[in-house]
Enzyme design. Structure first.
Site, PDB file in Angstrom:
ATOM      1  N   HIS A 120       0.822  -1.217   0.000  1.00 13.07           N
ATOM      2  CA  HIS A 120       0.000   0.000   0.000  1.00 13.07           C
ATOM      3  C   HIS A 120       0.854   1.264   0.000  1.00 13.07           C
ATOM      4  CE1 HIS A 120      -3.727  -2.344   1.669  1.00 13.07           C
ATOM      5  NE2 HIS A 120      -3.594  -2.469   0.374  1.00 13.07           N
ATOM      6  N   CYS A 128       3.930  15.332  -5.123  1.00  7.24           N
ATOM      7  CA  CYS A 128       3.149  16.511  -5.492  1.00  7.24           C
ATOM      8  C   CYS A 128       2.024  16.117  -6.443  1.00  7.24           C
ATOM      9  CB  CYS A 128       4.054  17.563  -6.134  1.00  7.24           C
ATOM     10  SG  CYS A 128       3.117  18.970  -6.763  1.00  7.24           S
ATOM     11  N   GLY A 188      -1.156 -10.443  11.705  1.00  5.57           N
ATOM     12  CA  GLY A 188      -1.775  -9.173  12.108  1.00  5.57           C
ATOM     13  C   GLY A 188      -2.587  -8.482  11.034  1.00  5.57           C
ATOM     14  N   THR A 189      -3.280  -9.257  10.223  1.00  5.24           N
ATOM     15  CA  THR A 189      -4.180  -8.619   9.248  1.00  5.24           C
ATOM     16  C   THR A 189      -5.565  -9.239   9.333  1.00  5.24           C
ATOM     17  OG1 THR A 189      -4.620  -8.154   6.910  1.00  5.24           O
ATOM     18  CG2 THR A 189      -3.291 -10.111   7.369  1.00  5.24           C
TER      19      THR A 189
HETATM   20  P1  OAD Z   1      -6.979  -4.203  10.301  1.00  8.37           P
HETATM   21  O1  OAD Z   1      -7.080  -3.039  11.218  1.00  8.37           O
HETATM   22  O2  OAD Z   1      -8.132  -4.452   9.402  1.00  8.37           O
HETATM   23  O3  OAD Z   1      -6.735  -5.536  11.134  1.00  8.37           O
HETATM   24  C1  OAD Z   1      -5.810  -5.602  12.177  1.00  8.37           C
HETATM   25  C2  OAD Z   1      -5.680  -7.048  12.611  1.00  8.37           C
HETATM   26  O4  OAD Z   1      -4.687  -7.099  13.620  1.00  8.37           O
HETATM   27  C3  OAD Z   1      -6.943  -7.673  13.193  1.00  8.37           C
HETATM   28  O5  OAD Z   1      -7.200  -8.923  12.585  1.00  8.37           O
HETATM   29  C4  OAD Z   1      -6.606  -7.853  14.676  1.00  8.37           C
HETATM   30  O6  OAD Z   1      -7.243  -8.985  15.271  1.00  8.37           O
HETATM   31  C5  OAD Z   1      -5.099  -8.021  14.617  1.00  8.37           C
HETATM   32  N1  OAD Z   1      -4.363  -7.707  15.865  1.00  8.37           N
HETATM   33  C6  OAD Z   1      -4.771  -7.000  16.941  1.00  8.37           C
HETATM   34  N2  OAD Z   1      -3.799  -6.948  17.871  1.00  8.37           N
HETATM   35  C7  OAD Z   1      -2.736  -7.646  17.363  1.00  8.37           C
HETATM   36  C8  OAD Z   1      -1.435  -7.976  17.851  1.00  8.37           C
HETATM   37  N3  OAD Z   1      -0.992  -7.558  19.046  1.00  8.37           N
HETATM   38  N4  OAD Z   1      -0.638  -8.740  17.056  1.00  8.37           N
HETATM   39  C9  OAD Z   1      -1.069  -9.177  15.854  1.00  8.37           C
HETATM   40  N5  OAD Z   1      -2.287  -8.888  15.352  1.00  8.37           N
HETATM   41  C10 OAD Z   1      -3.109  -8.140  16.094  1.00  8.37           C
HETATM   42  O7  OAD Z   1      -5.615  -4.000   9.480  1.00  8.37           O
HETATM   43  P2  OAD Z   1      -5.219  -4.549   8.047  1.00  8.37           P
HETATM   44  O8  OAD Z   1      -5.677  -5.942   7.861  1.00  8.37           O
HETATM   45  O9  OAD Z   1      -3.788  -4.248   7.881  1.00  8.37           O
HETATM   46  O10 OAD Z   1      -5.651   0.032   3.646  1.00  8.37           O
HETATM   47  O11 OAD Z   1      -6.046  -3.608   7.106  1.00  8.37           O
HETATM   48  C11 OAD Z   1      -5.873  -3.711   5.718  1.00  8.37           C
HETATM   49  C12 OAD Z   1      -6.003  -2.369   5.072  1.00  8.37           C
HETATM   50  O12 OAD Z   1      -7.233  -1.752   5.484  1.00  8.37           O
HETATM   51  C13 OAD Z   1      -4.954  -1.351   5.471  1.00  8.37           C
HETATM   52  O13 OAD Z   1      -3.738  -1.515   4.790  1.00  8.37           O
HETATM   53  C14 OAD Z   1      -5.616  -0.056   5.100  1.00  8.37           C
HETATM   54  C15 OAD Z   1      -6.971  -0.334   5.703  1.00  8.37           C
HETATM   55  O14 OAD Z   1      -8.038   0.381   5.247  1.00  8.37           O
HETATM   56  C16 OAD Z   1      -5.644   1.233   3.049  1.00  8.37           C
HETATM   57  O15 OAD Z   1      -5.642   2.259   3.677  1.00  8.37           O
HETATM   58  C17 OAD Z   1      -5.662   1.158   1.555  1.00  8.37           C
END
Ligand code: OAD
Length: 251
Positions: A120, A128, A188-189
């Site tokens: 991302h 700019c 962590g996603t």
């Molecule tokens: P999310 O905020 O959707 O998910 C975060 C994940 O981290 C969840 O599944 C939690 O259960 C997990 N989590 C919580 N605490 C944790 C810990 N201590 N260790 C490991 N995991 C933990 O984040 P993403 O999946 O990264 O995109 O979100 C994907 C995309 O959505 C982002 O890149 C962003 C967002 O909108 C854009 O902005 C284009």
């Protein structure tokens, strides 16, 4: 849990090519809030109002004020945690080919990971909107919002907003890596945002093992991933690393 950690350590040591897909969860222990779930950014803000490219084009001052300025302050002080350091160490030891991260915080590189795909984009650079000039965020004057390029155009972070394409070179390279891996670590996603969320499916279809590290189940759990190691990424990766260290120690 211990059995899963041991099994994962053995899998990593025996694998031909391991890739990690990471998300906001790995940076939570560095003080960066996630997007979804408790305390998530999208609980407080509507992503379509602050993270869509059309919203930025309509009102860059609003998006800089509500989202980007605060993000910049957070990212300047954040430091890598045991999760980032663990993946960097696995790469150094030769057990991890590459990290594909959805994060824009640069913490994998700060931890020492060298093979990192920023799916991302990155917040470390601004671009700019008018002339395309790129400038390191640390060198941009943020006392005036929105920040401006010397040409007068408005700077935007070099990240992917909703409504934008993933940079093709990152998409193609990620697909190649995932196609060719025999283990995908998904750390962590929430695995809810495409096209990153399709990488585990791609890996699975190619016969790879998909191993999740997350305190909570995700849409992959029980369907696409082979198993979930339930816990925070720092502690879990520390345990896995200890397991790998034992296996690689000369007897
Ligand atoms: P999310 O905020 O959707 O998910 C975060 C994940 O981290 C969840 O599944 C939690 O259960 C997990 N989590 C919580 N605490 C944790 C810990 N201590 N260790 C490991 N995991 C933990 O984040 P993403 O999946 O990264 O995109 O979100 C994907 C995309 O959505 C982002 O890149 C962003 C967002 O909108 C854009 O902005 C284009």
């Amino acid at each position: 849990m211990d059995a899963l950690i041991q099994q994962t350590a053995e899998t990593l040591v025996g694998a031909r090519s391991v890739v990690a897909l990471t998300g906001a969860g790995i940076s939570i222990e560095s003080g960066i809030p996630p997007f979804r779930g408790p305390g998530g950014l999208w609980e407080k803000m509507d992503p379509m109002a602050v993270a869509h490219i059309d919203a930025f084009r309509r009102d860059p001052e609003k998006v800089w004020t509500l989202l980007l300025h605060g993000m910049q302050a957070l990212l300047t002080t954040a430091r890598p945690n045991d999760g980032h350091l663990g993946l960097a160490r696995l790469e150094q030891w030769g057990y991890l080919r590459s990290v594909i991260t959805q994060n824009v915080d640069g913490l994998h590189q700060a931890a020492g990971s060298r093979a990192v795909i920023e799916f991302h984009g990155t917040f470390a650079w601004q671009r700019c909107m008018d002339c395309g000039h790129r400038c390191e965020t640390a060198r941009v004057d943020l006392t005036k919002i929105p920040p401006r390029c010397p040409c007068g155009g408005i700077y935007r972070p070099d990240c992917v907003f909703f409504g934008e394409m993933i940079p093709p070179q990152h998409l193609v390279r990620s697909q190649q890596l995932v196609d060719g891996c025999d283990v995908l670590l998904v750390v962590g996603t929430s695995a809810t945002v495409q096209p990153a969320a399709m990488m585990p499916l791609l890996a699975k279809e190619n016969g790879a093992q998909v191993i999740e590290i997350n305190p909570e189940p995700t849409p992959l759990t029980g369907r696409i991933s082979n198993y979930l190691i339930q816990g925070g990424s720092g502690a879990v990766l520390n345990d896995i690393l200890a397991g790998v260290a034992k296996l690689r120690a000369p007897s």
